[in-house]
Design a protein around this motif. Structure first.
Motif, PDB file in Angstrom:
ATOM      1  N   ILE A   8     -29.466  11.209  27.570  1.00  0.00           N
ATOM      2  CA  ILE A   8     -28.557  12.138  26.931  1.00  0.00           C
ATOM      3  C   ILE A   8     -28.114  11.547  25.590  1.00  0.00           C
ATOM      4  O   ILE A   8     -27.570  10.442  25.549  1.00  0.00           O
ATOM      5  N   PHE A   9     -28.360  12.288  24.521  1.00  0.00           N
ATOM      6  CA  PHE A   9     -28.009  11.806  23.190  1.00  0.00           C
ATOM      7  C   PHE A   9     -26.551  12.129  22.876  1.00  0.00           C
ATOM      8  O   PHE A   9     -26.082  13.243  23.132  1.00  0.00           O
ATOM      9  N   VAL A  10     -25.849  11.144  22.319  1.00  0.00           N
ATOM     10  CA  VAL A  10     -24.415  11.264  22.047  1.00  0.00           C
ATOM     11  C   VAL A  10     -24.106  10.677  20.680  1.00  0.00           C
ATOM     12  O   VAL A  10     -24.857   9.861  20.141  1.00  0.00           O
ATOM     13  N   ASN A  11     -22.977  11.090  20.127  1.00  0.00           N
ATOM     14  CA  ASN A  11     -22.521  10.533  18.853  1.00  0.00           C
ATOM     15  C   ASN A  11     -21.720   9.252  19.048  1.00  0.00           C
ATOM     16  O   ASN A  11     -21.827   8.330  18.261  1.00  0.00           O
ATOM     17  N   LEU A  13     -21.078   6.392  21.669  1.00  0.00           N
ATOM     18  CA  LEU A  13     -21.498   5.761  22.914  1.00  0.00           C
ATOM     19  C   LEU A  13     -20.328   5.107  23.641  1.00  0.00           C
ATOM     20  O   LEU A  13     -20.212   5.230  24.859  1.00  0.00           O
ATOM     21  N   GLU A  14     -19.455   4.442  22.935  1.00  0.00           N
ATOM     22  CA  GLU A  14     -18.316   3.779  23.588  1.00  0.00           C
ATOM     23  C   GLU A  14     -17.404   4.786  24.275  1.00  0.00           C
ATOM     24  O   GLU A  14     -16.949   4.556  25.404  1.00  0.00           O
ATOM     25  N   ALA A  15     -17.125   5.921  23.629  1.00  0.00           N
ATOM     26  CA  ALA A  15     -16.300   6.958  24.252  1.00  0.00           C
ATOM     27  C   ALA A  15     -16.992   7.535  25.475  1.00  0.00           C
ATOM     28  O   ALA A  15     -16.338   7.853  26.477  1.00  0.00           O
ATOM     29  N   THR A  16     -18.307   7.657  25.424  1.00  0.00           N
ATOM     30  CA  THR A  16     -19.071   8.169  26.559  1.00  0.00           C
ATOM     31  C   THR A  16     -19.003   7.197  27.729  1.00  0.00           C
ATOM     32  O   THR A  16     -18.803   7.607  28.884  1.00  0.00           O
ATOM     33  N   ILE A  17     -19.144   5.911  27.453  1.00  0.00           N
ATOM     34  CA  ILE A  17     -19.031   4.904  28.510  1.00  0.00           C
ATOM     35  C   ILE A  17     -17.642   4.958  29.142  1.00  0.00           C
ATOM     36  O   ILE A  17     -17.514   4.939  30.376  1.00  0.00           O
ATOM     37  N   THR A  18     -16.619   5.075  28.344  1.00  0.00           N
ATOM     38  CA  THR A  18     -15.249   5.172  28.855  1.00  0.00           C
ATOM     39  C   THR A  18     -15.091   6.390  29.745  1.00  0.00           C
ATOM     40  O   THR A  18     -14.526   6.310  30.842  1.00  0.00           O
ATOM     41  N   PHE A  19     -15.611   7.553  29.309  1.00  0.00           N
ATOM     42  CA  PHE A  19     -15.489   8.782  30.091  1.00  0.00           C
ATOM     43  C   PHE A  19     -16.211   8.663  31.429  1.00  0.00           C
ATOM     44  O   PHE A  19     -15.646   8.964  32.485  1.00  0.00           O
ATOM     45  N   LYS A  61     -36.998   9.951  14.017  1.00  0.00           N
ATOM     46  CA  LYS A  61     -38.070   9.718  14.988  1.00  0.00           C
ATOM     47  C   LYS A  61     -38.402  10.944  15.836  1.00  0.00           C
ATOM     48  O   LYS A  61     -39.548  11.163  16.183  1.00  0.00           O
ATOM     49  N   HIS A  62     -37.389  11.693  16.226  1.00  0.00           N
ATOM     50  CA  HIS A  62     -37.587  12.844  17.106  1.00  0.00           C
ATOM     51  C   HIS A  62     -36.827  14.043  16.538  1.00  0.00           C
ATOM     52  O   HIS A  62     -35.730  14.362  16.993  1.00  0.00           O
ATOM     53  N   PRO A  63     -37.402  14.735  15.572  1.00  0.00           N
ATOM     54  CA  PRO A  63     -36.672  15.826  14.912  1.00  0.00           C
ATOM     55  C   PRO A  63     -36.327  16.993  15.827  1.00  0.00           C
ATOM     56  O   PRO A  63     -35.435  17.776  15.518  1.00  0.00           O
ATOM     57  N   MET A  64     -36.997  17.090  16.986  1.00  0.00           N
ATOM     58  CA  MET A  64     -36.701  18.202  17.885  1.00  0.00           C
ATOM     59  C   MET A  64     -35.393  18.014  18.643  1.00  0.00           C
ATOM     60  O   MET A  64     -34.868  18.938  19.231  1.00  0.00           O
ATOM     61  N   VAL A  65     -34.836  16.795  18.630  1.00  0.00           N
ATOM     62  CA  VAL A  65     -33.568  16.531  19.314  1.00  0.00           C
ATOM     63  C   VAL A  65     -32.439  17.042  18.432  1.00  0.00           C
ATOM     64  O   VAL A  65     -32.295  16.626  17.288  1.00  0.00           O
ATOM     65  N   SER A  66     -31.654  17.951  18.977  1.00  0.00           N
ATOM     66  CA  SER A  66     -30.527  18.511  18.247  1.00  0.00           C
ATOM     67  C   SER A  66     -29.545  17.405  17.915  1.00  0.00           C
ATOM     68  O   SER A  66     -29.304  16.499  18.714  1.00  0.00           O
ATOM     69  N   ARG A  67     -28.947  17.469  16.775  1.00  0.00           N
ATOM     70  CA  ARG A  67     -27.973  16.464  16.361  1.00  0.00           C
ATOM     71  C   ARG A  67     -26.542  16.860  16.713  1.00  0.00           C
ATOM     72  O   ARG A  67     -25.589  16.273  16.263  1.00  0.00           O
ATOM     73  N   ALA A  68     -26.400  17.846  17.569  1.00  0.00           N
ATOM     74  CA  ALA A  68     -25.077  18.295  18.001  1.00  0.00           C
ATOM     75  C   ALA A  68     -24.842  17.884  19.447  1.00  0.00           C
ATOM     76  O   ALA A  68     -25.771  17.837  20.246  1.00  0.00           O
ATOM     77  N   ASP A  69     -23.584  17.570  19.761  1.00  0.00           N
ATOM     78  CA  ASP A  69     -23.243  17.276  21.150  1.00  0.00           C
ATOM     79  C   ASP A  69     -23.341  18.544  21.991  1.00  0.00           C
ATOM     80  O   ASP A  69     -23.299  19.656  21.480  1.00  0.00           O
ATOM     81  N   GLY A  70     -23.425  18.360  23.287  1.00  0.00           N
ATOM     82  CA  GLY A  70     -23.420  19.491  24.215  1.00  0.00           C
ATOM     83  C   GLY A  70     -24.715  20.269  24.148  1.00  0.00           C
ATOM     84  O   GLY A  70     -25.754  19.770  23.762  1.00  0.00           O
ATOM     85  N   GLY A  71     -24.644  21.499  24.540  1.00  0.00           N
ATOM     86  CA  GLY A  71     -25.824  22.340  24.491  1.00  0.00           C
ATOM     87  C   GLY A  71     -25.994  23.139  25.758  1.00  0.00           C
ATOM     88  O   GLY A  71     -25.102  23.232  26.589  1.00  0.00           O
ATOM     89  N   SER A  72     -27.145  23.719  25.898  1.00  0.00           N
ATOM     90  CA  SER A  72     -27.423  24.592  27.037  1.00  0.00           C
ATOM     91  C   SER A  72     -27.997  23.785  28.190  1.00  0.00           C
ATOM     92  O   SER A  72     -29.075  24.058  28.685  1.00  0.00           O
ATOM     93  N   LEU A  73     -27.256  22.787  28.605  1.00  0.00           N
ATOM     94  CA  LEU A  73     -27.687  21.904  29.676  1.00  0.00           C
ATOM     95  C   LEU A  73     -26.541  21.749  30.658  1.00  0.00           C
ATOM     96  O   LEU A  73     -25.411  21.469  30.270  1.00  0.00           O
TER      97      LEU A  73
END
Length: 125
Positions: A8-11, A13-19, A61-73
């Motif tokens: 899962i791509f995130v902006n 990482l430290e906040a994600t680990i905390t959550f 490297k992977h232009p198909m990966v959206s640069r926005a958090d969240g999404g239809s997942l």
């Protein structure tokens, strides 16, 4: 096939680990750049594994990966003792739904993580 571990791509990482630590996950592996920037964390809780990686680490490297958090997942996570787990985390995160019995027999609740990804926890009778 044996398992799936979403990366899962995130902006932030430290906040994600905390959550995810609030949800009972633990960091079991991580990758740091030679400059000392943490860009990847593997987190587990029981047999559930998530990989989190910064958008910056894949720049160009992977232009198909959206640069926005969240999404239809929606990440659908099966748990045992859902009421106990719900009681353990409900005061530490913002819930979207409380415990609900579905028409298909599951007991579920949902929340959004700090990256705006939807998580649904479920126990099937």
């Amino acid at each position: 096939m044996k398992s799936i571990s979403p990366n899962i791509f995130v902006n932030d990482l430290e906040a994600t680990i905390t959550f995810y630590t609030k949800l009972g996950f633990m960091v079991t592996d991580e990758v740091t750049t030679p400059e000392g920037e943490k860009v990847f964390a593997l987190m587990t809780n029981g047999s559930v594994t998530f990989m989190f990686q910064t958008f910056a680490s894949i720049e160009g490297k992977h232009p198909m990966v959206s640069r926005a958090d969240g999404g239809s997942l929606l990440l659908y996570i099966s748990v045992n003792n859902i009421r106990k787990y719900y009681d353990h985390i409900k005061d530490h995160v913002t819930l979207l739904t409380g415990l609900e019995k579905t028409f298909y027999g599951a007991t579920e609740f949902s929340l959004c993580d700090n990256n705006n990804y939807l998580l649904t926890f479920a126990e099937h009778d």
